[in-house]
Design an enzyme around this catalytic site. Sequence first.
Site, PDB file in Angstrom:
ATOM      1  N   GLU A 138     -23.131  56.110 -19.187  1.00 46.38           N
ATOM      2  CA  GLU A 138     -23.173  54.767 -19.775  1.00 46.38           C
ATOM      3  C   GLU A 138     -22.089  53.838 -19.238  1.00 46.38           C
ATOM      4  OE1 GLU A 138     -23.340  54.835 -24.037  1.00 46.38           O
ATOM      5  OE2 GLU A 138     -25.122  56.087 -24.092  1.00 46.38           O
TER       6      GLU A 138
ATOM      7  N   GLU B  54     -29.377  61.738 -23.774  1.00 46.83           N
ATOM      8  CA  GLU B  54     -28.920  61.661 -25.172  1.00 46.83           C
ATOM      9  C   GLU B  54     -29.998  60.996 -26.018  1.00 46.83           C
ATOM     10  OE1 GLU B  54     -25.163  59.658 -25.869  1.00 46.83           O
ATOM     11  OE2 GLU B  54     -24.245  60.647 -24.144  1.00 46.83           O
TER      12      GLU B  54
HETATM   13  C1  FCB Z   1     -23.410  57.137 -26.649  1.00 46.05           C
HETATM   14  C2  FCB Z   1     -22.296  57.949 -26.042  1.00 46.05           C
HETATM   15  C3  FCB Z   1     -21.996  59.226 -26.780  1.00 46.05           C
HETATM   16  C4  FCB Z   1     -22.115  59.055 -28.279  1.00 46.05           C
HETATM   17  C5  FCB Z   1     -23.419  58.416 -28.630  1.00 46.05           C
HETATM   18  C6  FCB Z   1     -23.657  58.252 -30.112  1.00 46.05           C
HETATM   19  O1  FCB Z   1     -23.191  55.795 -26.364  1.00 46.05           O
HETATM   20  O2  FCB Z   1     -22.594  58.275 -24.705  1.00 46.05           O
HETATM   21  O3  FCB Z   1     -20.727  59.668 -26.383  1.00 46.05           O
HETATM   22  O4  FCB Z   1     -21.029  58.372 -28.765  1.00 46.05           O
HETATM   23  O5  FCB Z   1     -23.537  57.172 -28.017  1.00 46.05           O
END
Ligand code: FCB
Length: 462
Positions: free
Chosen positions: A170, A369
Site C-alpha cells: 500500500e 488483504e
Molecule cells: C491495511 C494495512 C494493514 C492493516 C489493514 C487493516 O491498510 O495494509 O496493515 O492495517 O489495512
Amino acid sequence: MTESRAFPRFPAGFVFGAATASYQIEGAAREDGRGPSIWDTYSHAPGLVANGDTGDIACDHYHRYPEGVALLRELGVDSYRFSIAWPRIVPDGSGPVNPKGLDFYARLVDELLAAGIEPAATLYHWDLPQALEDRGGWRVRETAERFAEYTAVVAGHLADRVPRWITLNEPWCSAFLGYSVGRHAPGAREGRGALAAAHHLLVGHGRAVEALRAAGVREAGITLNLDRNLPATGSAADRAAVVRADTQHNLVWTEPLLAGRYPHTEEETWGELITGQDFRRDGDLALIGQPLDFLGINYYRPIVVADAPHREPDPALRTATDNRYAEVRLAGARHTAMDWPVVPDSFTDLLVALKERYGDALPPIHITENGSAEHDEVSPDGAVHDRDRVAYLRDHLTALKAALDAGVDVRGYYVWSLLDNFEWAFGYGKRFGIVRVDYDTQRRTPKDSYHWYRAMIAAQRD
Ligand code: FCB
C-alpha cells in the site's frame, strides 16, 4: 442445506492464506540488533496513536512465532503473508547487515515450510529505518537505492525458500497518509514532498524488482490498496471529485505500473504541486513498469466521494491530499468497528473495472488483504462468536468468486489478519484478527471466523 454447500467454490490450485505485518505483531522492538523505525518514533510521540499504544511488545510474535505457525497449520492455509522489518536487517538503513535479523526470518520460513505452508514475504510494510527518514525518507531518491540494497540482501538469503515476494504494501498509505495527511509515520503534512514520496516509492519498487529477479525469485509483485470511489450524487461536481480521488488512490500507482505512463488527470488533481516534477527522471517509467508476476490488492470498503471546497486556500500550505473532495458516509450500509461500510459487490466491481481498464496488461491478482475489525466480545465460555466477521468474510469471498466468474484472473486470497494486532494510529483498540490476542497474557484464542475459514478451506478439497 449443509454448511459446506454455503461456501463459495474456487478453482483447484487457488491459494488461501492469512496475512500479518512485522511492526503490527512482532514486538521485540529493541532486541537482537533491530534499529528504530519511523513507527517507533511516531508511536512514542505523545498523542499520535490512540491510547498511547506502541509496537514495543505487540503480539510478541518475535518470540512466539512457532505458535503462530501452529495456528496457520491448523487453519489449513496454503500460504502465509508476513512482512520483513527492514530495521532488523539493516538497522541504520545503510551499511552493516544484522545477521540476527536475517536469522529470525530464516527460522520463521523454515517453520512454515516444515508445516507445509508457502511463505509470501512483503519487503516493506511501512517500517522505514528512522536513519533513512532522518536523511529525507521517501522524499529523496536515495531511499529507493537503499531499499534495493536491502532487498538484495534479503532475497539473497531467502529466495530459495520464499516463492512469492511483494515489494511494497500500500504505497498510497506510505506516501499520502505518511507525508500529506500526517496520520501515519513519519507524520508529515506536505505537498510536493508527498508527491515525491509517491514517485520514489515506485522507483524503489522497480529497483527492488530488479534485485528480486537477480536473486532468481519465482514470483515478484506489489500490493496496492485500490479504491472503489463512488460519487455521492450524479452531479458533475461530484463526478469530477471522483476523478481526483481516483487519481490519488488508484491511477498514480496503476498507470506507471501497468500502462507505462503518469496519470493524465494529475494536473487537474494536484495543480501547481505537480508542475516541474524534478524528482522524475528519464527511464523511470520503464523501471517502474517492468512486468510483474502478480498484482496484490488489499480491499476493505468502497469510498463515497463528494466535491468539497479547498481546505487550504494558501497554495504554499496546500498538502497533496487537499484534492477538493470529501468522504461521505454511506447510508443504509452496515459499518464495521473502523466505521467502514460493508459493500461486498463493490469488491467485484473494483476487480472487473480493473480488468476492463488494463486488459491483458493486468497480471494475475492475489487479494493480499481482506477482513474486518469488529466489536468482539469474549463469551463466558471463552469463545469469540464474531458473527459479523464471519458474514463479512463469507460475503467478500462470494463477491470475489463473482469476479472470477466474470473473467478476472485471481489466484489467491489472504485474510487480514491472522492475529489481532497494532492497528497503526488506532492502536490495539481495533481488532482485525481471526484469532483473538489477549494483550495482558498473550493468549491466542481462535474466533468463530477462524473456524469458519478453516471449514471453508477444507470444503474446497472435498
Ligand atoms: C491495511 C494495512 C494493514 C492493516 C489493514 C487493516 O491498510 O495494509 O496493515 O492495517 O489495512
